[in-house]
Motif scaffolding. Structure first.
Motif, PDB file in Angstrom:
ATOM      1  N   THR A 104       0.839  -1.200   0.000  1.00 24.26           N
ATOM      2  CA  THR A 104       0.000   0.000   0.000  1.00 24.26           C
ATOM      3  C   THR A 104       0.872   1.247   0.000  1.00 24.26           C
ATOM      4  O   THR A 104       0.606   2.210  -0.727  1.00 24.26           O
ATOM      5  CB  THR A 104      -0.924   0.017   1.231  1.00 24.26           C
ATOM      6  OG1 THR A 104      -1.774  -1.140   1.200  1.00 24.26           O
ATOM      7  CG2 THR A 104      -1.778   1.273   1.259  1.00 24.26           C
ATOM      8  N   ALA A 105       1.928   1.229   0.818  1.00 21.82           N
ATOM      9  CA  ALA A 105       2.841   2.366   0.878  1.00 21.82           C
ATOM     10  C   ALA A 105       3.491   2.624  -0.470  1.00 21.82           C
ATOM     11  O   ALA A 105       3.649   3.775  -0.894  1.00 21.82           O
ATOM     12  CB  ALA A 105       3.910   2.115   1.951  1.00 21.82           C
ATOM     13  N   ASP A 106       3.864   1.560  -1.178  1.00 22.67           N
ATOM     14  CA  ASP A 106       4.464   1.719  -2.507  1.00 22.67           C
ATOM     15  C   ASP A 106       3.474   2.351  -3.487  1.00 22.67           C
ATOM     16  O   ASP A 106       3.837   3.218  -4.295  1.00 22.67           O
ATOM     17  CB  ASP A 106       4.914   0.356  -3.044  1.00 22.67           C
ATOM     18  CG  ASP A 106       6.093  -0.222  -2.263  1.00 22.67           C
ATOM     19  OD1 ASP A 106       6.816   0.564  -1.613  1.00 22.67           O
ATOM     20  OD2 ASP A 106       6.262  -1.460  -2.284  1.00 22.67           O
ATOM     21  N   LEU A 107       2.222   1.941  -3.402  1.00 20.00           N
ATOM     22  CA  LEU A 107       1.204   2.457  -4.310  1.00 20.00           C
ATOM     23  C   LEU A 107       0.883   3.926  -4.043  1.00 20.00           C
ATOM     24  O   LEU A 107       0.515   4.671  -4.951  1.00 20.00           O
ATOM     25  CB  LEU A 107      -0.078   1.626  -4.192  1.00 20.00           C
ATOM     26  CG  LEU A 107       0.009   0.169  -4.677  1.00 20.00           C
ATOM     27  CD1 LEU A 107      -1.270  -0.578  -4.332  1.00 20.00           C
ATOM     28  CD2 LEU A 107       0.261   0.115  -6.178  1.00 20.00           C
ATOM     29  N   GLY A 109       2.947   6.242  -3.180  1.00 21.33           N
ATOM     30  CA  GLY A 109       3.974   7.147  -3.687  1.00 21.33           C
ATOM     31  C   GLY A 109       4.913   7.686  -2.624  1.00 21.33           C
ATOM     32  O   GLY A 109       4.859   7.306  -1.455  1.00 21.33           O
ATOM     33  N   PHE A 110       5.776   8.618  -3.041  1.00 21.27           N
ATOM     34  CA  PHE A 110       6.880   9.059  -2.182  1.00 21.27           C
ATOM     35  C   PHE A 110       6.408   9.914  -1.012  1.00 21.27           C
ATOM     36  O   PHE A 110       7.150  10.108  -0.044  1.00 21.27           O
ATOM     37  CB  PHE A 110       7.909   9.835  -3.018  1.00 21.27           C
ATOM     38  CG  PHE A 110       7.425  11.172  -3.512  1.00 21.27           C
ATOM     39  CD1 PHE A 110       7.644  12.331  -2.784  1.00 21.27           C
ATOM     40  CD2 PHE A 110       6.730  11.269  -4.718  1.00 21.27           C
ATOM     41  CE1 PHE A 110       7.197  13.557  -3.241  1.00 21.27           C
ATOM     42  CE2 PHE A 110       6.279  12.488  -5.172  1.00 21.27           C
ATOM     43  CZ  PHE A 110       6.506  13.639  -4.439  1.00 21.27           C
ATOM     44  N   THR A 111       5.207  10.460  -1.066  1.00 16.85           N
ATOM     45  CA  THR A 111       4.737  11.299   0.038  1.00 16.85           C
ATOM     46  C   THR A 111       4.235  10.471   1.229  1.00 16.85           C
ATOM     47  O   THR A 111       4.075  10.998   2.328  1.00 16.85           O
ATOM     48  CB  THR A 111       3.607  12.232  -0.420  1.00 16.85           C
ATOM     49  OG1 THR A 111       2.522  11.449  -0.933  1.00 16.85           O
ATOM     50  CG2 THR A 111       4.101  13.174  -1.510  1.00 16.85           C
ATOM     51  N   ALA A 112       3.970   9.187   1.008  1.00 17.15           N
ATOM     52  CA  ALA A 112       3.525   8.322   2.101  1.00 17.15           C
ATOM     53  C   ALA A 112       4.676   8.072   3.066  1.00 17.15           C
ATOM     54  O   ALA A 112       5.822   7.869   2.645  1.00 17.15           O
ATOM     55  CB  ALA A 112       2.994   7.008   1.546  1.00 17.15           C
ATOM     56  N   GLN A 113       4.375   8.082   4.347  1.00 16.48           N
ATOM     57  CA  GLN A 113       5.393   7.893   5.380  1.00 16.48           C
ATOM     58  C   GLN A 113       5.189   6.542   6.067  1.00 16.48           C
ATOM     59  O   GLN A 113       4.155   6.307   6.691  1.00 16.48           O
ATOM     60  CB  GLN A 113       5.300   9.020   6.415  1.00 16.48           C
ATOM     61  CG  GLN A 113       5.442  10.406   5.824  1.00 16.48           C
ATOM     62  CD  GLN A 113       5.135  11.484   6.828  1.00 16.48           C
ATOM     63  OE1 GLN A 113       5.255  11.310   8.041  1.00 16.48           O
ATOM     64  NE2 GLN A 113       4.717  12.640   6.347  1.00 16.48           N
ATOM     65  N   ARG A 114       6.174   5.681   5.953  1.00 21.26           N
ATOM     66  CA  ARG A 114       6.111   4.390   6.636  1.00 21.26           C
ATOM     67  C   ARG A 114       6.367   4.600   8.129  1.00 21.26           C
ATOM     68  O   ARG A 114       7.242   5.365   8.519  1.00 21.26           O
ATOM     69  CB  ARG A 114       7.149   3.431   6.061  1.00 21.26           C
ATOM     70  CG  ARG A 114       6.912   3.095   4.589  1.00 21.26           C
ATOM     71  CD  ARG A 114       8.075   2.309   4.020  1.00 21.26           C
ATOM     72  NE  ARG A 114       7.966   2.127   2.584  1.00 21.26           N
ATOM     73  CZ  ARG A 114       7.403   1.081   1.992  1.00 21.26           C
ATOM     74  NH1 ARG A 114       6.905   0.099   2.743  1.00 21.26           N
ATOM     75  NH2 ARG A 114       7.337   0.998   0.671  1.00 21.26           N
TER      76      ARG A 114
END
Length: 201
Positions: A104-107, A109-114
């Protein structure tokens, strides 16, 4: 004396969460329905967790939405619950799409924070709410990107191994300002363990 007693009863009622209404449908075995999600989210201390201790829930409801995955057969149920307050609205949903949170994090994009929540993989991201304008004078209903503005969403894996499926907590402000991430995390950390079937670790 009677005035004081009546005032105390009014205060007690105001401190209670709103009663949950539910429109659940038949779900596959092992799915949590909207009613218990509403109970988990509609906590007496929700307003404190959100940092708006002087406010009270304006309502609470749970239900189920369905969607058809691209290229997939059949429909997938998404049980969910929502509680609006004067400043914030909060939503809790359960996903049974078997997609790990890492993917889900990969989908997203770069603004998502793990991140990690309650020992489980999680991802924090922003989304836009949809504003709805109702015309009660016979005009058309219109939708747009406001006034809700930005919603902050926290997707948390159903298990520590991130074996698929997740819970998502979303908050947004009624005035369109950026929500407080601390309030989002506080709410998730308190509400998620009260969902039926949640196991520690």
């Amino acid at each position: 004396m009677r005035v004081r007693e009546n005032s105390r009863r009014d205060d007690d009622r105001a401190d209670r969460p709103a009663a949950c209404s539910s429109q659940d449908q038949d779900l596959p075995a092992g799915y949590v329905s909207g009613a218990p999600l509403c109970t988990a989210l509609n906590r007496p201390d929700l307003r404190v967790l959100l940092g708006t201790a002087e406010e009270h829930a304006l309502g609470a409801d749970g239900g189920v939405s369905w969607f058809s995955p691209v290229g997939g057969a059949g429909k997938i149920a998404t049980p969910q619950a929502k509680v609006p307050l004067q400043t914030y609205s909060v939503q809790l949903s359960a996903s049974y799409d078997r997609l790990p949170v890492a993917e889900t994090a990969d989908l997203l994009g770069f603004t998502a924070q793990r991140t990690t929540v309650l020992g489980r993989p999680a991802v924090l991201y922003s989304d836009r709410t949809i504003g709805i304008t109702l015309n009660f004078n016979g005009g058309k209903t219109s939708t747009g990107t406001g006034p809700g503005g930005i919603a902050r969403s926290l997707v948390v894996a159903k298990d520590a191994q991130d074996g698929g499926g997740s819970f998502e907590v979303v908050i947004w402000r009624q005035d369109g300002r950026l929500p407080d991430d601390t309030a989002l995390f506080r709410t998730a950390e308190q509400a998620l363990p009260t969902i039926p079937g949640w196991t520690a670790g």
